[in-house]
Design a protein around this motif. Structure first.
Motif, mmCIF file in Angstrom:
data_model
loop_
_atom_site.group_PDB
_atom_site.id
_atom_site.type_symbol
_atom_site.label_atom_id
_atom_site.label_comp_id
_atom_site.label_asym_id
_atom_site.label_seq_id
_atom_site.Cartn_x
_atom_site.Cartn_y
_atom_site.Cartn_z
ATOM 1 N N GLU A 268 15.946 24.192 0.792
ATOM 2 C CA GLU A 268 15.402 23.175 1.689
ATOM 3 C C GLU A 268 15.567 23.600 3.155
ATOM 4 N N LYS A 269 16.740 24.066 3.469
ATOM 5 C CA LYS A 269 17.018 24.487 4.842
ATOM 6 C C LYS A 269 16.109 25.628 5.264
ATOM 7 N N LEU A 270 15.919 26.542 4.349
ATOM 8 C CA LEU A 270 15.084 27.691 4.654
ATOM 9 C C LEU A 270 13.657 27.238 4.937
ATOM 10 N N ARG A 271 13.201 26.280 4.136
ATOM 11 C CA ARG A 271 11.846 25.778 4.317
ATOM 12 C C ARG A 271 11.704 25.119 5.704
ATOM 13 N N GLN A 272 12.709 24.343 6.075
ATOM 14 C CA GLN A 272 12.671 23.709 7.390
ATOM 15 C C GLN A 272 12.633 24.752 8.493
ATOM 16 N N ARG A 273 13.463 25.748 8.351
ATOM 17 C CA ARG A 273 13.493 26.824 9.337
ATOM 18 C C ARG A 273 12.119 27.464 9.488
ATOM 19 N N GLN A 274 11.480 27.694 8.355
ATOM 20 C CA GLN A 274 10.152 28.311 8.420
ATOM 21 C C GLN A 274 9.166 27.416 9.156
ATOM 22 N N GLU A 275 9.265 26.126 8.928
ATOM 23 C CA GLU A 275 8.348 25.204 9.603
ATOM 24 C C GLU A 275 8.564 25.224 11.115
ATOM 25 N N MET A 276 9.824 25.292 11.483
ATOM 26 C CA MET A 276 10.124 25.355 12.916
ATOM 27 C C MET A 276 9.559 26.639 13.516
ATOM 28 N N LEU A 277 9.789 27.719 12.846
ATOM 29 C CA LEU A 277 9.303 28.994 13.376
ATOM 30 C C LEU A 277 7.773 29.024 13.426
ATOM 31 N N ALA A 278 7.144 28.416 12.430
ATOM 32 C CA ALA A 278 5.681 28.405 12.424
ATOM 33 C C ALA A 278 5.147 27.628 13.625
ATOM 34 N N ALA A 279 5.750 26.477 13.880
ATOM 35 C CA ALA A 279 5.323 25.678 15.030
ATOM 36 C C ALA A 279 5.543 26.476 16.315
ATOM 37 N N ALA A 280 6.693 27.118 16.389
ATOM 38 C CA ALA A 280 7.016 27.876 17.595
ATOM 39 C C ALA A 280 6.033 29.029 17.792
ATOM 40 N N LEU A 281 5.692 29.705 16.713
ATOM 41 C CA LEU A 281 4.757 30.834 16.826
ATOM 42 C C LEU A 281 3.433 30.364 17.416
ATOM 43 N N ASP A 282 2.927 29.294 16.835
ATOM 44 C CA ASP A 282 1.663 28.751 17.336
ATOM 45 C C ASP A 282 1.733 28.480 18.827
ATOM 46 N N LEU A 283 2.765 27.768 19.218
ATOM 47 C CA LEU A 283 2.847 27.326 20.607
ATOM 48 C C LEU A 283 3.114 28.491 21.553
ATOM 49 N N PHE A 284 4.088 29.322 21.213
ATOM 50 C CA PHE A 284 4.401 30.448 22.091
ATOM 51 C C PHE A 284 3.187 31.352 22.269
ATOM 52 N N SER A 285 2.471 31.592 21.183
ATOM 53 C CA SER A 285 1.365 32.540 21.294
ATOM 54 C C SER A 285 0.198 31.943 22.081
ATOM 55 N N GLN A 286 0.122 30.609 22.061
ATOM 56 C CA GLN A 286 -0.971 29.988 22.821
ATOM 57 C C GLN A 286 -0.646 29.854 24.300
#
Lengths: 215, 215, 215, 215
Positions: free
Chosen positions: A12-30
């Motif tokens: 569960e924790k790993l999944r949450q971490r991935q979601e956070m990183l995914a959101a961050a990737l989107d935003l940082f790259s934009q």
DNA sequence: GATGAATGAGGTTTCATTCAT
DNA sequence: AATGAATGAAACCTCATTCAT
């Protein structure tokens, strides 16, 4: 068989971490590192800010984790691609194709990657830079080894030091992809990724030796 | 001989402006746009903050002025270098040498330039990006014209579209310089800048045609 | 009885908001919009500046909220006072008394209100002005309606257009209150608020004496 | 005959001062004290900032001088108007007419005047306030004297203390003018200024009809 | 005497980070 | 364990005032 056995909590924790990183990737790259706030990332990832800080010590830490993870995955794919075939020419073709395909499939990462690999990330504190550079140098050496082996095998003429060849080839791929990313209509990416290799091969290979020219 | 001189006041203002830009270049290239404050620039340039704002409307304006000015000077030098000689080979050598020399003489600019030209500057607002990109595309076309003319003159084999050749060559120079900038001891920049050209020429030129191979 | 209560969190937020507005009212009314800093308001309200900005987008927003809220409450009280009685005379007495009482009970608001209603607020951006003026015009029309109805009922002589009567009466109240506010010992506010109404109700000139009526 | 003999230097200085004050009046009345910079005033008046500071110690001083000068001129005109005639009614008519005419001829001043006279000028430090208020109180007493004299002459009924009458009349004029200034199409200023006086002169209520007079 | 370039205090606003709930 | 309200340092920018020319 041991991957699936993480306790549910851990998974569960790993999944949450991935979601956070995914959101961050989107935003940082934009918008770039400095134009994205932790609140924004938290909101996009649908967590509370405090939860973000449970996973990452601070903004920089989150950024580093993101970049390193993406680079790991990218590096793995490339290394796998050049480990398969015997033939140096085929290795290089695999390398160019894998890199191209990965880039095109993960545009947000490209911006991040180029920002980082191009010394443009003085925004971020030293630590990341240092590590990424070392890894990049190592990676270039892996590519250089292919040229080296090709030269030793007499497949390639020794027109330059293998390391320079690696640098030149890698940067040419990046540059083409970047132009295409910026202005796709103006810089249509060559349908056949080999076009870039051609520049290197057409002078590089002993004509008599290689099926390349038979194409 | 005083006809060419600006009034003393004007000269003084220009000098101050240059000092401000010099301080800004140093700081921006070391720490990045977002990690440099106007107060820092003012202090380094030894002016009050208010004075900075007399010369530049705001931080972004200062940054744009800095980048554009540096690029102008850089572009001028390169264009001048490739306008002189008749011979395409010589033009390309001049181009590589001038770029190399300029980079090595103006390190702070290199970081800025690469950050900007490499799409890594989403930190900065759109206007600059847009203009710089257009200029960079035009510049690449100038280089492509050299390849094109070489091909038409039968000096070069047509191993790829001229624009791709330009992209590949330019990026290879940048990449070499960047590596050297990052870690000079690890990536000693080739004493002879032609080493990079070799990669392109050795396959590119009709052996019978060119004194290059006689070297 | 808990159905009417907001959740505790909400109540808490509302209370904080009120405290901020109260601090702002005190300061703005004492020193004027431009002479009060956000830091001052935050300190007086015993919050951090950042918290202020969680509740109000910016200084202007805070000011508008303050003025509009105060005007709402004031307007409600007056409108309620003039809706009760049948008799126009009684309505006007209620109006004068309510306004007087409200003013005397909320001195800080008076300064703000007069600054705003008297076109003196070019300091503040247009939006508020616009809305407040419209509301004030509507309010005057409500008062004018009382005069109108009194005239139609033959209770009042038609000595002037009802709207002018409303303007004159309202401004006379403001002026008296303002003088008393400025220098209470010099301008003791009439114990009986009707004194002001008297001026309008009793005729000033002896009809038989003056050529005025001959006109 | 002694007014014209100021040394040329002095006359010149006076003219410059007037130009500065004129520029300041325009700007202050359009944008408010805090939204006008000394640089703006200097530019509009076509002097250097330094020159402004030769004439006025600081921004506040300039503002005070401006307001006081305008008020002087305004007060003079009114006082002159009410000194001429014998008849109290005529005096009041002259007063209303002069004030109205002055206001309409000098709109920029009106905004300033209302901002100041209406306690709305907490923006400006105490000194000015204090002096202007005293002058305004004295002025009201001059008007009150007219009512008083009228009452003593039996021209007027004693329907209220003369001072209140003065306050009510003066504020009614201001209010009418202000509304007209804000929205001329909505609040056409009565062609005949006497309309406002009518309210005071004619009695409002039919004596026979209303228990009011029984009090 | 007039000028206006230079100054820097002080204002508004943002946002990474903490911690009580 | 998760939350998100509260914090306040620090950034950008303006403008009244001074003073060397």
């Amino acid at each position: 068989m041991e991957g699936q056995k993480l306790p549910r909590r851990e998974r569960e924790k790993l999944r949450q971490r991935q979601e956070m990183l995914a959101a961050a990737l989107d935003l940082f790259s934009q918008k770039g590192y400095h134009n994205v706030s932790m609140a924004e990332i938290a909101e996009k990832a649908e967590f509370a800010i405090g939860t973000l800080y449970k996973f990452f010590q601070n903004k920089e830490d989150l950024y580093k984790a993101l970049v390193l993870e993406q680079c790991d995955s990218f590096e793995d794919a490339i290394l796998q691609a050049i480990e398969q075939p015997e033939d140096e020419v085929e290795k290089l073709r695999n390398y160019v194709r894998t890199k191209t395909e990965r880039f095109r499939r993960n545009l947000p990462f490209v911006r991040l990657f180029l920002a980082e690999s191009r010394g443009a990330s003085f925004n971020i504190k030293a630590g990341l830079d240092e590590e990424l550079r070392k890894r990049y140098y190592n990676f270039l050496e892996r590519i250089a080894l292919i040229f080296d082996s090709g030269i030793k095998n007499r497949r390639f003429k020794k027109i330059a030091a293998p390391y320079y060849l690696a640098v030149a080839l890698d940067s040419a791929i990046d540059a083409s992809l970047l132009l295409w990313l910026d202005a796709p209509e103006r810089h249509p990416y060559p349908e056949d990724p080999d076009v870039i290799l051609d520049i290197f091969f057409k002078g590089l290979i002993e004509p008599c030796f290689c099926p390349w020219f038979a194409k």
